[in-house]
Design an enzyme around this catalytic site. Structure first.
Site, mmCIF file in Angstrom:
data_model
loop_
_atom_site.group_PDB
_atom_site.id
_atom_site.type_symbol
_atom_site.label_atom_id
_atom_site.label_comp_id
_atom_site.label_asym_id
_atom_site.label_seq_id
_atom_site.Cartn_x
_atom_site.Cartn_y
_atom_site.Cartn_z
ATOM 1 N N THR A 5 0.848 -1.199 0.000
ATOM 2 C CA THR A 5 0.000 0.000 0.000
ATOM 3 C C THR A 5 0.881 1.246 0.000
ATOM 4 O O THR A 5 1.986 1.218 0.532
ATOM 5 C CB THR A 5 -0.880 -0.032 1.270
ATOM 6 O OG1 THR A 5 -1.650 -1.238 1.240
ATOM 7 C CG2 THR A 5 -1.823 1.155 1.339
ATOM 8 N N THR A 26 4.342 4.766 -3.437
ATOM 9 C CA THR A 26 5.484 4.138 -4.133
ATOM 10 C C THR A 26 5.080 2.762 -4.657
ATOM 11 O O THR A 26 5.349 2.424 -5.819
ATOM 12 C CB THR A 26 6.702 4.021 -3.182
ATOM 13 O OG1 THR A 26 6.793 5.208 -2.397
ATOM 14 C CG2 THR A 26 7.985 3.819 -3.966
ATOM 15 N N GLY A 59 5.898 -0.307 0.562
ATOM 16 C CA GLY A 59 6.640 0.894 0.948
ATOM 17 C C GLY A 59 6.944 0.910 2.437
ATOM 18 O O GLY A 59 6.647 -0.045 3.158
ATOM 19 N N ALA A 60 7.541 2.009 2.892
ATOM 20 C CA ALA A 60 7.804 2.186 4.326
ATOM 21 C C ALA A 60 7.891 3.676 4.619
ATOM 22 O O ALA A 60 8.098 4.484 3.713
ATOM 23 C CB ALA A 60 9.099 1.484 4.730
ATOM 24 N N ASP A 61 7.731 4.016 5.897
ATOM 25 C CA ASP A 61 7.820 5.417 6.322
ATOM 26 C C ASP A 61 9.183 5.732 6.913
ATOM 27 O O ASP A 61 9.640 6.870 6.844
ATOM 28 C CB ASP A 61 6.705 5.710 7.331
ATOM 29 C CG ASP A 61 5.343 5.418 6.702
ATOM 30 O OD1 ASP A 61 4.990 6.100 5.727
ATOM 31 O OD2 ASP A 61 4.665 4.473 7.152
ATOM 32 N N GLY A 102 1.815 4.585 7.477
ATOM 33 C CA GLY A 102 1.445 5.944 7.064
ATOM 34 C C GLY A 102 0.096 5.966 6.359
ATOM 35 O O GLY A 102 -0.615 6.967 6.395
ATOM 36 N N GLY A 103 -0.259 4.843 5.744
ATOM 37 C CA GLY A 103 -1.554 4.735 5.068
ATOM 38 C C GLY A 103 -2.558 3.936 5.893
ATOM 39 O O GLY A 103 -3.596 3.506 5.369
ATOM 40 N N GLU A 139 -0.621 -5.316 5.973
ATOM 41 C CA GLU A 139 0.720 -5.319 5.367
ATOM 42 C C GLU A 139 1.647 -6.271 6.117
ATOM 43 O O GLU A 139 2.417 -7.022 5.512
ATOM 44 C CB GLU A 139 1.308 -3.900 5.391
ATOM 45 C CG GLU A 139 0.602 -2.940 4.442
ATOM 46 C CD GLU A 139 1.103 -1.512 4.551
ATOM 47 O OE1 GLU A 139 1.111 -0.817 3.530
ATOM 48 O OE2 GLU A 139 1.482 -1.078 5.649
#
Ligand code: 5RP
Length: 238
Positions: A33, A36, A91-93, A105-106, A112
């Site tokens: 998610t 990116t 992705g990652a934060d 973040g989402g 995930e």
């Protein structure tokens, strides 16, 4: 006419495409998610459409991933129908030097973590701004809680030295509601997170907490998008 991407989105696109290029025909693919990963899902769809990639099946991590997979023509399956996932892309934060992550973040970190942890290989797609020396220094740690547990969970988090805040919706009155129907508490740790493995377990032990955004020892490979000499490049951290 194709729209021109700004440098940050160009980086995200390159890194998403680099991750999608590693997927082989016949694979079961975890679809993460975020903005990116959205480029990776698009690139997987492009490879399927061109015939370069065949017979893949996606396992999604959010409603966003379901919508994108449908848009780009990626057939989907579920965790009930597969006994493994070959590769997950997400992705990652924040990413620390040990490849531990903060995600969420989402608000999708619960699904995930299930999908990314189950994959034989988990490829993380980030831009260079996500690399940190210590987790929790640039991004608040997301914790998903069932709504009726919000107050006691916040008190328990304060006892652990965190400063919790309920995540509020944008273009939606009231709190963010996760894909599972829960709240997200974002937690600030003033000095960052000293022991991510310990904190991950401690937070998940608070009654009413479903999952937190610490991903410890899950990532196999980090693909980092960077701009060097004005050009986007993709660097690997394995
Ligand atoms: C969603 C996530 C995302 O993967 C993370 O927030 C990164 O998103 P983006 O690629 O848009 O920066 O963990 O819960």
């Amino acid at each position: 006419m194709a729209t021109e991407l700004d440098p940050v989105n160009l980086m995200k696109q390159q890194v998403g495409q680099a991750a999608a290029a590693r997927v082989q025909s016949g694979s079961i693919v975890g679809l993460g998610t975020g903005s990116t990963t959205a480029f990776a899902i698009q690139a997987l769809g492009d490879r399927l459409k061109s015939g370069e990639l065949k017979d893949i099946k996606g396992v999604t991590t959010s409603f966003q991933a379901i919508v994108l997979a449908k848009e780009y023509g990626i057939p989907l399956t579920t965790l009930d129908q597969v006994d493994h996932i070959d590769v997950a892309i997400d992705g990652a934060d924040e990413v620390d030097p040990q490849k531990n992550l903060i995600k969420g973040g989402g608000a999708a970190h619960t699904q995930e973590k299930i999908v990314d942890s189950f994959a034989d290989q988990f490829i993380v797609v980030v831009d260079g701004g996500k690399l940190v020396d210590k987790l929790g220094t640039t991004f608040l740690l997301p914790v998903e809680v069932i709504p009726m547990a919000m107050s006691p969970a916040m008190q328990a988090i304060e006892k652990l030295g965190g400063k919790p805040q309920l995540r509020m919706g944008v273009k939606k009155a009231g709190p963010v509601i996760t894909d599972q129907g829960n709240f997200v508490i974002d937690v600030k740790f003033a000095q960052g997170i000293d022991d991510p493995a310990e904190l991950e377990k401690t937070l998940n032990n608070i009654p009413g907490v479903l999952e937190n955004g610490l991903f410890v020892g899950v990532a196999s490979l980090i693909l980092v998008g960077e701009i060097v000499d004005g050009k986007p490049i993709v660097r690997e951290i394995s």
